[in-house]
Scaffold this motif. Structure first.
Motif, PDB file in Angstrom:
ATOM      1  N   UNK A  46       0.814  -1.385  -0.172  1.00 44.79           N
ATOM      2  CA  UNK A  46      -0.159  -0.084  -0.091  1.00 44.79           C
ATOM      3  C   UNK A  46       0.644   1.361  -0.115  1.00 44.79           C
ATOM      4  N   UNK A  47       1.921   1.319   0.820  1.00 47.15           N
ATOM      5  CA  UNK A  47       2.751   2.246   0.863  1.00 47.15           C
ATOM      6  C   UNK A  47       3.628   2.652  -0.110  1.00 47.15           C
ATOM      7  N   UNK A  48       3.964   1.492  -0.981  1.00 49.92           N
ATOM      8  CA  UNK A  48       4.743   1.554  -2.256  1.00 49.92           C
ATOM      9  C   UNK A  48       3.494   2.142  -3.556  1.00 49.92           C
ATOM     10  N   UNK A  59       1.704   8.940   2.312  1.00 50.11           N
ATOM     11  CA  UNK A  59       0.450   7.981   2.412  1.00 50.11           C
ATOM     12  C   UNK A  59       0.139   7.338   3.659  1.00 50.11           C
ATOM     13  N   UNK A  60      -0.200   8.171   4.515  1.00 50.50           N
ATOM     14  CA  UNK A  60      -0.553   7.498   5.702  1.00 50.50           C
ATOM     15  C   UNK A  60      -1.799   6.885   5.944  1.00 50.50           C
ATOM     16  N   UNK A  61      -2.851   7.440   5.092  1.00 52.64           N
ATOM     17  CA  UNK A  61      -4.256   6.771   4.907  1.00 52.64           C
ATOM     18  C   UNK A  61      -3.951   5.381   4.390  1.00 52.64           C
ATOM     19  N   UNK A  62      -3.254   5.197   3.263  1.00 51.96           N
ATOM     20  CA  UNK A  62      -2.936   3.852   2.780  1.00 51.96           C
ATOM     21  C   UNK A  62      -2.485   2.718   3.665  1.00 51.96           C
ATOM     22  N   UNK A  63      -1.821   3.316   4.551  1.00 55.17           N
ATOM     23  CA  UNK A  63      -1.029   2.432   5.421  1.00 55.17           C
ATOM     24  C   UNK A  63      -2.244   1.917   6.501  1.00 55.17           C
ATOM     25  N   UNK A 159      -6.535   2.873  -2.255  1.00 53.56           N
ATOM     26  CA  UNK A 159      -5.320   2.060  -2.251  1.00 53.56           C
ATOM     27  C   UNK A 159      -5.143   1.117  -1.234  1.00 53.56           C
ATOM     28  N   UNK A 160      -5.413   1.595   0.049  1.00 49.55           N
ATOM     29  CA  UNK A 160      -4.986   0.645   1.091  1.00 49.55           C
ATOM     30  C   UNK A 160      -6.332  -0.362   1.267  1.00 49.55           C
ATOM     31  N   UNK A 161      -7.454  -0.129   1.116  1.00 42.97           N
ATOM     32  CA  UNK A 161      -8.617  -0.696   0.845  1.00 42.97           C
ATOM     33  C   UNK A 161      -8.708  -2.151  -0.009  1.00 42.97           C
TER      34      UNK A 161
END
Length: 371
Positions: A46-48, A59-63, A159-161
């Motif tokens: 997710x971070x990448x 990208x805090x929300x993605x993580x 992205x994270x989801x």
């Protein structure tokens, strides 16, 4: 003079508690290693994706969406992961909308919290989901807009989801192992109750019958945990290419779980009926029946790993079922004794169904007592 050394009484209670705590810590960690690895892979990807592919600096929300959607709980079924990710994304989006429309401030923050909690609570029956959504919304409301501009964090949440959902399918946590573990916990309690009930019937100890009834009432949470784990395993198998071949096996175990839930309820009925009968009287014929039920239950638990045992389980239960005629098993006994025998019939029926016998065939195994 010979020196006398004090006897070794074993570890002290404090040492035993310490050893138990250490074992518990080790068991929790080893049991969660698969989930931990899945989480590490999910948050790294997710971070990448958000940082390198989308160019988002932080990208805090993605993580956080990946972490919170998957979690460390056993119930990582796709629907729960998706619901959590959607709720968190809604929270972030609402927070960004309010931030963009009204700016930052105390009343804007209060409005954000109210809107996010109200909307996500309306969408989800699970009380924990609005909280994780509100946490994400609070992070957005209290931090500056990132260099990428408005809704950057919403994109990161999506992205994270998506990564969390993909990891659920492509890197499953071997949910069959968790389902097996919960099933064996249930069967251990169920068979212990049946064994205790057989002892009570053999000895006629009324006080012990009341104790067994109290223990029987505490088994429902084991049934519920087993149900959650097997439902989670079946849901993951529907989308995971690696677990799809086990769908038939999991469907059989779901049938077993449903019928064992009924069997546990009917076992409580038998124990409750016994607890109100006159005490101090042995009932060896009925005790032998319950001992057979306990033996069949033990073999049914083994059949989780060895399905070839189920025909043997069915055969032993049919031999029990054909004896459940109170006119033959307890002739010339009071009506209360006959009612106790009759109350065992649904229990044996549920065990037959749990072993995979069709309903009509299971019903035919019992003698007709209608006349």
């Amino acid at each position: 003079m010979t020196e006398v050394t004090p006897a070794d009484d074993g570890p002290t209670p404090r040492r035993r508690r310490w050893d138990a705590a250490v074992r518990g810590s080790v068991d929790r960690t080893t049991g969660s290693l698969t989930a931990i690895l899945q989480l590490v892979v999910a948050v790294t990807i997710s971070y990448a994706v958000a940082h390198y592919a989308l160019g988002h600096e932080f990208p805090i929300a993605a993580v956080t969406v990946s972490l919170s959607s998957l979690g460390l709980v056993l119930d990582a079924r796709p629907r729960r992961v998706l619901e959590t990710a959607i709720a968190m994304t809604i929270g972030i989006t609402l927070s960004e909308l309010i931030l963009l429309s009204f700016g930052q401030g105390l009343w804007q923050f209060a409005l954000t919290m109210f809107a996010v909690l109200a909307v996500t609570r309306a969408l989800s029956p699970l009380p924990g989901i609005p909280i994780v959504a509100a946490v994400q919304a609070a992070l957005v409301a209290l931090t500056p807009i990132p260099p990428g501009g408005p809704f950057t964090r919403t994109a990161d949440a999506v992205v994270g989801g998506l990564i969390a959902l993909a990891c659920t399918a492509l890197l499953p946590r071997d949910p069959r192992r968790a389902a097996r573990r919960e099933a064996l916990k249930f069967f251990s309690a169920f068979n212990a109750l049946a064994s205790s009930l057989a002892t009570v019937l053999r000895l006629g100890d009324q006080r012990t019958a009341e104790v067994v009834l109290g223990r029987a009432r505490e088994t429902q949470h084991l049934v519920d945990q087993w149900k959650d784990s097997i439902d989670s395993a079946a849901a993951i198998a529907r989308i995971s290419p690696f677990l799809r071949k086990h769908r038939a096996e999991l469907a059989e175990l779901q049938v077993m779980q449903t019928n064992m839930d009924n069997a546990a309820r009917n076992l409580r009925v038998v124990i409750r009926r016994l607890s109100v009968l006159p005490g101090g009287r042995a009932r060896p014929e009925i005790a032998q029946v319950i001992a057979g039920v306990q033996s069949a239950g033990s073999m049914l638990a083994q059949s989780i790993d060895r399905p070839e045992l189920r025909p043997i389980v069915r055969q032993s239960l049919v031999l029990i079922a054909i004896t459940l005629d109170p006119r033959i098993l307890v002739p010339e006994e009071p009506v209360s004794e006959s009612a106790l025998v009759v109350s065992i019939r649904p229990l044996v029926y549920d065990l037959l169904a749990a072993s995979g016998m069709p309903a009509e065939e299971a019903l035919r195994a019992f003698p007709d007592i209608s006349h």
